[in-house]
Design a protein around this motif. Sequence first.
Motif, short mmCIF file in Angstrom:
data_model
loop_
_atom_site.label_atom_id
_atom_site.label_comp_id
_atom_site.label_asym_id
_atom_site.label_seq_id
_atom_site.Cartn_x
_atom_site.Cartn_y
_atom_site.Cartn_z
N ASN A 1 0.86 -1.17 0.00
CA ASN A 1 0.00 0.00 0.00
C ASN A 1 0.90 1.23 0.00
O ASN A 1 1.92 1.25 0.70
CB ASN A 1 -0.88 -0.02 1.25
N PRO A 2 0.58 2.28 -0.79
CA PRO A 2 1.44 3.47 -0.83
C PRO A 2 1.70 4.09 0.54
O PRO A 2 2.74 4.74 0.73
CB PRO A 2 0.64 4.44 -1.73
N ASN A 3 0.79 3.88 1.49
CA ASN A 3 0.98 4.44 2.83
C ASN A 3 1.96 3.63 3.69
O ASN A 3 2.36 4.09 4.77
CB ASN A 3 -0.37 4.51 3.58
N VAL A 4 2.34 2.43 3.20
CA VAL A 4 3.22 1.57 4.00
C VAL A 4 4.35 1.01 3.12
O VAL A 4 4.46 -0.20 2.91
CB VAL A 4 2.43 0.40 4.64
N PRO A 5 5.21 1.88 2.61
CA PRO A 5 6.31 1.40 1.76
C PRO A 5 7.25 0.49 2.54
O PRO A 5 7.54 0.72 3.71
CB PRO A 5 7.02 2.69 1.33
N GLY A 6 7.70 -0.57 1.87
CA GLY A 6 8.63 -1.51 2.50
C GLY A 6 7.98 -2.61 3.30
O GLY A 6 8.67 -3.49 3.85
N TYR A 7 6.64 -2.63 3.35
CA TYR A 7 5.95 -3.63 4.17
C TYR A 7 6.27 -5.06 3.72
O TYR A 7 6.64 -5.91 4.53
CB TYR A 7 4.44 -3.38 4.13
N LEU A 8 6.11 -5.34 2.42
CA LEU A 8 6.30 -6.72 1.95
C LEU A 8 7.76 -7.16 2.08
O LEU A 8 8.03 -8.34 2.34
CB LEU A 8 5.81 -6.86 0.51
N GLU A 9 8.71 -6.25 1.92
CA GLU A 9 10.11 -6.60 2.12
C GLU A 9 10.35 -7.02 3.57
O GLU A 9 11.10 -7.96 3.84
CB GLU A 9 11.02 -5.42 1.75
#
Length: 401
Positions: free
Chosen positions: A249-257
Amino acid sequence: MKLAIVTAYPPSKVTLNEYAYHLVKSFRQSEKVTELVLLTDHTPEGKDINFTENGCKITVKECWKFNSYANIINVTRAINKTKPDAVLFNLQFMKFGDKKVAAALGLTLPLICKIKQIPTIVLLHNILEQVDLESAGFTSNKIAQKVYNFIGTSLTKLILKADLVAVTMDKYVTTLQEKYKVDNVKMIPHGTFEIPEKPSHQLPKGPLKVMTFGKFGTYKKVESMIEAVEKVRKSSGLDLEIVIAGTDNPNVPGYLESVKERYKYVSQITFTGYVEENQVETLFNESAVVVFPYTSTTGSSGVLHQAGSYGKAVVMPNLGDLATLIEDEGYRGEFFEPESTSSLADAIEAIVTNNTYRVQLGDANYKAATAFPMERITNMYLEEFEMISAKQNNFSKATVI
């Protein structure tokens, strides 16, 4: 009719771009539409308008940017230049930006079109009254939530200045009518993108794929799904692959990493990244079950409609708009309690261990999806535009007399 659509559009990463693609694909095949004007966000790559089916002319005007304060000026200029007969806005509240002022300025555009006497419909995919601001990743601060609700109410009043506001669920109509005392709100279903003539329930050889699809990190989080599949592997002995399809989600960059790093010890996890439109069918067809690891909902689910169109069994949280869709449109699935990994594991296991049940759910969801193909949905919009135009013409004649 020369129809303009204000929207994000592939290869944009801004929300609702995929929905716009299928709207355009359907609108361009209507005999009532002579030209489509796409008023889109800027992207480095060219827009995906290379359809195989015959259709009307498409003109692309890249005229807005996410979080730009100039969107109101630039989109208005594009409308003045292209002179459409009608304008459709494909919107949610954070469409033009996640900064309050930029988002608000963009949402004044339907009112500007109304002032210009251009027949205007807003397709509003969610309403703030039905969003859990904390779970959806906006804010957990109670004072800030009150501010968001005040701003949301003010912006909704602006959006309701359009000739018609279309929402995808009946309860949204009731909420808006009761709160804002308006009569220009109508339910037009979300619709189903692609509907194969007959879904295939055959799965590829190898592990059964447990898939989720979307933009993750706010109310869509995949940790519980990974842990649930691990439980099912142990309890059932089945060979299961976890497929996480989509982006942050654009509000949570780096989440999946961060998820990749945290669960690097778990075997057979695939992170697909952004899924191109031509890869969607394969992604769904190869999946045994589609999981919705949500803690909240913010509107009708495009992914549920896609899963239905490919005849897929689904696992869903027993909450909010997903539960309403099941009731209203006839979808079926295994429910789980949103905060319970064990409940999610039980729901997944009920499907992957019972092939007959998996196929039954898939057939029911395909039947629900076929009730509202995109052709039917776009025809509804065109009929509404014709009624708005006729009403405006009658008013003009009465004024002259």
